[in-house]
Write a protein that holds these residues in place. Structure first.
Motif, PDB file in Angstrom:
ATOM      1  N   TYR A  75       0.922  -1.252  -0.047  1.00 45.43           N
ATOM      2  CA  TYR A  75       0.096   0.050  -0.076  1.00 45.43           C
ATOM      3  C   TYR A  75       0.850   1.244   0.065  1.00 45.43           C
ATOM      4  O   TYR A  75       0.578   2.164  -0.702  1.00 45.43           O
ATOM      5  CB  TYR A  75      -0.984   0.100   1.276  1.00 45.43           C
ATOM      6  CG  TYR A  75      -1.988   1.298   1.563  1.00 45.43           C
ATOM      7  CD1 TYR A  75      -2.953   1.353   0.667  1.00 45.43           C
ATOM      8  CD2 TYR A  75      -1.365   2.320   2.382  1.00 45.43           C
ATOM      9  CE1 TYR A  75      -3.833   2.530   0.858  1.00 45.43           C
ATOM     10  CE2 TYR A  75      -2.287   3.441   2.322  1.00 45.43           C
ATOM     11  CZ  TYR A  75      -3.323   3.573   1.862  1.00 45.43           C
ATOM     12  OH  TYR A  75      -4.138   4.597   1.983  1.00 45.43           O
ATOM     13  N   ASN A  76       1.920   1.357   0.857  1.00 43.40           N
ATOM     14  CA  ASN A  76       2.762   2.435   1.006  1.00 43.40           C
ATOM     15  C   ASN A  76       3.727   2.527  -0.212  1.00 43.40           C
ATOM     16  O   ASN A  76       4.154   3.549  -0.749  1.00 43.40           O
ATOM     17  CB  ASN A  76       3.450   2.395   2.260  1.00 43.40           C
ATOM     18  CG  ASN A  76       2.832   2.778   3.510  1.00 43.40           C
ATOM     19  OD1 ASN A  76       2.326   3.783   3.679  1.00 43.40           O
ATOM     20  ND2 ASN A  76       2.715   1.769   4.368  1.00 43.40           N
ATOM     21  N   MET A  77       4.011   1.355  -0.708  1.00 46.68           N
ATOM     22  CA  MET A  77       4.940   1.382  -1.818  1.00 46.68           C
ATOM     23  C   MET A  77       4.230   2.071  -3.300  1.00 46.68           C
ATOM     24  O   MET A  77       5.087   2.923  -3.978  1.00 46.68           O
ATOM     25  CB  MET A  77       5.072  -0.136  -2.454  1.00 46.68           C
ATOM     26  CG  MET A  77       6.033  -0.269  -3.673  1.00 46.68           C
ATOM     27  SD  MET A  77       5.421  -1.900  -4.616  1.00 46.68           S
ATOM     28  CE  MET A  77       4.152  -1.581  -5.101  1.00 46.68           C
ATOM     29  N   ILE A  78       2.872   2.089  -3.287  1.00 48.85           N
ATOM     30  CA  ILE A  78       2.386   2.418  -4.476  1.00 48.85           C
ATOM     31  C   ILE A  78       2.695   4.134  -4.217  1.00 48.85           C
ATOM     32  O   ILE A  78       2.623   4.842  -5.363  1.00 48.85           O
ATOM     33  CB  ILE A  78       0.951   2.408  -4.373  1.00 48.85           C
ATOM     34  CG1 ILE A  78       0.578   0.907  -4.820  1.00 48.85           C
ATOM     35  CG2 ILE A  78      -0.030   3.131  -5.318  1.00 48.85           C
ATOM     36  CD1 ILE A  78       0.870   0.541  -6.077  1.00 48.85           C
ATOM     37  N   PHE A  79       2.376   4.571  -3.144  1.00 50.91           N
ATOM     38  CA  PHE A  79       2.816   6.215  -2.656  1.00 50.91           C
ATOM     39  C   PHE A  79       4.050   6.363  -3.443  1.00 50.91           C
ATOM     40  O   PHE A  79       4.304   7.532  -3.951  1.00 50.91           O
ATOM     41  CB  PHE A  79       2.398   6.524  -1.605  1.00 50.91           C
ATOM     42  CG  PHE A  79       0.837   6.507  -0.945  1.00 50.91           C
ATOM     43  CD1 PHE A  79       0.008   7.510  -1.556  1.00 50.91           C
ATOM     44  CD2 PHE A  79       0.371   5.462  -0.339  1.00 50.91           C
ATOM     45  CE1 PHE A  79      -1.323   7.296  -1.184  1.00 50.91           C
ATOM     46  CE2 PHE A  79      -0.924   5.351  -0.031  1.00 50.91           C
ATOM     47  CZ  PHE A  79      -2.057   6.488  -0.331  1.00 50.91           C
TER      48      PHE A  79
END
Length: 296
Positions: free
Chosen positions: A175-179
């Motif tokens: 999830y954080n990787m996408i940002f």
């Protein structure tokens, strides 16, 4: 000429407010009103709905409540260990996946992001079986001779916390990787080319260019991850049920127990929920100050 202009401005204002009126009403009705009601409820006590006003007694009880203090200690442990680990891992993976020479980038991005769209209950149950005494994790570790006897992942206080941290990290890293990946793709590649011409190594480029350029996103993800961890419930409830004893219990699980497991005490449960609000505010301010954000 003045009057028509005023009429036009008034008409535009009415049209503008008409667009946001319904959304504003819904936010007030379903967010701010329940928050106010919960605040008023925190000053009351009683079994079920038979409540009486008791002032600050619930907050005094909160400070002396050993179960609450244990839940806070456990939650802060998850926060301190899991959030930095997840942020660093997501940042590292996003840099790797942003490499133009990497093949099958779409597959890797999808595979890493998929865990965060899985059912919370389903993946928690899977991890419960994986970390069981005869689960695949212990079988693998014994197969490669890392351990001689099974680790009691779910019954040992320390290892139970580690199992929870691993589960949360697995689910939310993508999830954080996408940002980070989205932010990296918006950085002008000519900046890296200029740094390379000046003799900057890949490590220097990462710390001198990538990290400063991603600072707002890092701050955002660290705050949202902190909020999510302070509200942690599903994983603990489904993997360890707060055990052994109260060794893995979180604040949210304690709120659940106060409301539905023990004799219902909604007033004290509301007080505990506002403790989470206060902790979120404190940690968010600390993160803004550490990041040097002038708006914090």
């Amino acid at each position: 000429m003045v009057k028509p202009k005023r009429n036009i401005r008034l008409k535009n204002a009415v049209i503008g407010w008409s667009f946001i009126a319904v959304a504003t009403l819904m936010i007030v009705l379903f967010y701010f009103y329940p928050m106010l009601q919960a605040l008023l409820l925190s000053f009351q006590s009683g079994a079920g709905t038979n409540l009486t006003f008791i002032g600050l007694d619930n907050y005094i009880r909160l400070i002396k409540d050993p179960t609450f203090l244990t839940a806070v200690k456990n939650t802060v442990f998850y926060l301190i260990i899991q959030v930095p680990l997840m942020i660093l891992l997501a940042l590292f993976i996003s840099v790797l996946l942003n490499d133009k020479t990497l093949k099958m980038k779409g597959f890797f991005r999808t595979a890493i992001f998929l865990p965060c769209v899985t059912s919370l209950v389903a993946y928690s149950v899977v991890f419960k079986y994986l970390f069981g005494t005869e689960g695949m994790i212990n079988l693998f570790l014994m197969k490669v001779s890392i351990i001689d006897a099974p680790i009691q992942w779910l019954t040992d206080p320390f290892w139970a916390k580690i199992a929870i941290v691993i589960a949360i990290t697995w689910r939310w890293t993508g999830y954080n990787m996408i940002f980070y990946l989205s932010a990296l793709q918006n950085i002008d590649h000519s900046i890296y080319e200029a740094a390379k011409i000046d003799g900057a190594s890949s490590v220097q480029q990462f710390f001198k260019i990538t990290i400063p350029m991603l600072k707002p996103i890092i701050l955002f993800t660290s705050i949202t991850s902190t909020i999510g961890t302070l509200q942690l419930f599903d994983e603990v409830m489904n993997i360890t049920k707060g055990g052994p004893g109260n060794a893995t219990m979180t604040i949210s699980q304690y709120i659940y127990d106060l409301s539905f497991k023990y004799t219902p005490d909604f007033g004290y449960a509301a007080t505990v929920s506002y403790a989470i609000v206060i902790m979120i505010v404190i940690f968010s301010i600390i993160q803004f100050k550490v990041a040097g954000d002038r708006n914090g």
